[in-house]
Enzyme design. Structure first.
Site, mmCIF file in Angstrom:
data_model
loop_
_atom_site.group_PDB
_atom_site.id
_atom_site.type_symbol
_atom_site.label_atom_id
_atom_site.label_comp_id
_atom_site.label_asym_id
_atom_site.label_seq_id
_atom_site.Cartn_x
_atom_site.Cartn_y
_atom_site.Cartn_z
ATOM 1 N N LYS A 201 14.079 2.176 40.390
ATOM 2 C CA LYS A 201 13.490 3.562 41.404
ATOM 3 C C LYS A 201 14.754 3.929 41.784
ATOM 4 C CE LYS A 201 9.945 4.584 42.413
ATOM 5 N NZ LYS A 201 8.900 5.242 41.654
ATOM 6 N N THR B 206 10.329 4.680 46.890
ATOM 7 C CA THR B 206 9.981 3.508 47.815
ATOM 8 C C THR B 206 11.000 3.445 48.722
ATOM 9 O OG1 THR B 206 9.910 1.190 47.683
ATOM 10 C CG2 THR B 206 10.798 1.975 45.653
ATOM 11 N N ASP B 207 10.788 2.600 49.764
ATOM 12 C CA ASP B 207 11.920 2.106 50.868
ATOM 13 C C ASP B 207 12.697 1.018 50.085
ATOM 14 O OD1 ASP B 207 9.839 0.203 50.935
ATOM 15 O OD2 ASP B 207 9.783 0.109 53.014
ATOM 16 N N GLU B 208 12.137 0.524 49.109
ATOM 17 C CA GLU B 208 12.948 -0.875 48.695
ATOM 18 C C GLU B 208 14.151 -0.421 48.247
ATOM 19 O OE1 GLU B 208 10.306 -3.461 46.537
ATOM 20 O OE2 GLU B 208 8.681 -2.714 47.728
ATOM 21 N N TYR C 127 13.105 -3.979 40.020
ATOM 22 C CA TYR C 127 12.127 -2.769 40.479
ATOM 23 C C TYR C 127 12.908 -1.570 41.178
ATOM 24 C CZ TYR C 127 8.790 -0.267 43.233
ATOM 25 O OH TYR C 127 8.084 0.882 43.773
#
Ligand code: NAD
Ligand code: TYD
Length: 354
Positions: free
Chosen positions: A164, A134-136, A160
């Site tokens: 990741k 994810t970009d997060e 989260y």
């Protein structure tokens, strides 16, 4: 039948995974697609009804943290490619229960990596462990027009995104240490059919339909970069086949929206499609306490993927939203099923009745 490739897709009963499974099963009849999923609250085999009887499709209910099962499945199906999507994926849940995220996203990914290393040891040629991220992991941007590139330093904020980020590091470590062929892609927020209605877009479509309040966190000024899920699945297909091993690609639609503006589009679209007068549901907007550590803005620079592999999003946002809203309005039984019964009790205990 002898298959040309034997591909394991983890998390294939979830939102994005189901689109990837469907695409691969239909597009590649000469590949065997093994969908491995634990079927947590987020996994739903109803997402795959149209391919469940395809001859090249197999489902295995298993937990990626179960090392002996991972070894057995990799061996049984002679897996030569892994597309790894299985994860806990909802930020709000990670804030309440970070351990589950560390367990599944970090230890689960490590378990699968170790099992693949063991299965492929000495014969890495033609194998690939493709990790979907994810970009997060890049943290948050200010309102300054900057974008996340593949060179942006990791700076995750939520449990989260921290989990990741950690799994991404393990994947790269398996390449750098053992020479395992790996790939990582980092994608922006996805939307479209089959997304679990705890995420903003399906939750709000469902609430608007049922005249329930729309809980907008903070002032609704946070920005997300939205990509239609089938465009993500197409990018995964392209990168799986043509991506450079050990490389990273960012995937995004250059499509930034402030939450509150997106919510107004959702309200307008749902009201129009239900034949309600314009503005009928505006009163449902309810500002609530902000999410803890709420990332201000995400925005992806996906020019590398465009330049190197020729990928670009196929759908304009207006068309994607229209399709998405129609799908949820036409598939109320799917929504009812995933928010009913035992699941509902669990959901309400954790999150309250919203
Ligand atoms: P999802 O929550 O809809 O689905 C996750 C799937 O993983 C479910 O089917 C669940 O049953 C399965 N799963 C969970 N724990 C498991 C375990 N221990 N063993 C086996 N299966 C397990 O998630 P999603 O939105 O489809 O996201 C899929 C992947 O893409 C995730 O890795 C996520 O981090 C990443 N991603 C998501 C987005 C997004 O906007 N949704 C954006 C970028 C990247
Ligand atoms: P979400 O769909 O949870 O994705 P993510 O947090 O991974 O970006 O949320 C999208 C945005 O919408 C995010 O800024 C949080 C906000 N949001 C709300 O304002 N209210 C809600 O009820 C939810 C679920 C999200």
């Amino acid at each position: 039948m002898d298959y040309k490739r034997n591909i394991l897709i983890t998390g294939g009963a979830g939102f994005i995974g189901s689109h990837v499974v469907r695409l691969f099963v239909k597009k590649y009849p000469d590949y065997r697609i093994v969908n491995l999923d634990k079927l947590t609250y987020a996994g739903n085999l109803a997402n795959l009804q149209d391919v469940e009887h395809a001859p090249n499709y197999v489902f295995e209910r298993a937990d990626i943290c179960d090392y002996p099962r991972m070894q057995a499945i990799l061996r049984q199906y002679a897996i030569d490619g892994i597309i790894h999507l299985a994860a806990e994926s909802h930020v709000d849940r990670s804030i309440k229960d970070p351990f589950t995220f560390a367990k599944t996203n970090v230890l689960g990914t490590l378990t699968l990596l170790q099992a693949a290393k063991e299965a492929w040891e000495g014969a890495f040629e033609g194998k690939l462990f493709y990790h979907i991220s994810t970009d997060e992991v890049y943290g948050a941007l200010q309102f300054d027009g900057t974008l996340f590139t593949e060179e942006t330093k990791y700076a995750p904020h939520s449990p989260y995104s921290a989990s990741k980020a950690s799994s991404d590091h393990f994947v790269r470590a398996f390449h750098d240490t053992y020479g395992m062929p790996t790939l990582v892609t980092n994608c922006s927020n996805n939307y479209g059919p089959y997304q679990f209605p705890e995420k903003l877009i399906p939750l709000f479509i469902n609430n608007i339909r049922h005249n329930k309040p729309l809980p907008v966190y903070g002032k609704g000024e946070n920005v997300r970069d939205w990509l239609y899920v089938e465009d993500h699945a197409r990018a995964i297909d392209l990168i799986f086949h043509r991506g450079r091993v050990a490389d990273t690609y960012n995937i995004g639609g250059f499509n930034e929206w402030r939450n509150i503006d997106l919510i107004k589009v959702l309200i307008k679209t749902v009201d129009r499609l239900l034949g309600r007068p314009e503005g009928a549901s505006d009163h449902l907007i309810t500002y609530v306490t902000d999410r803890q550590g709420h990332d201000l803005r995400y925005a992806i620079d996906s020019r590398k993927l465009q330049r190197e592999l020729g990928w670009e999003p196929s759908l304009q946002f207006e068309e994607g939203i229209e399709r998405t809203v129609r799908w949820y309005l036409d598939n109320q039984p799917w929504l009812d099923q995933v928010t009913s019964g035992a699941y509902q009790q669990y959901y309400e205990k954790m999150y309250g009745n919203r």
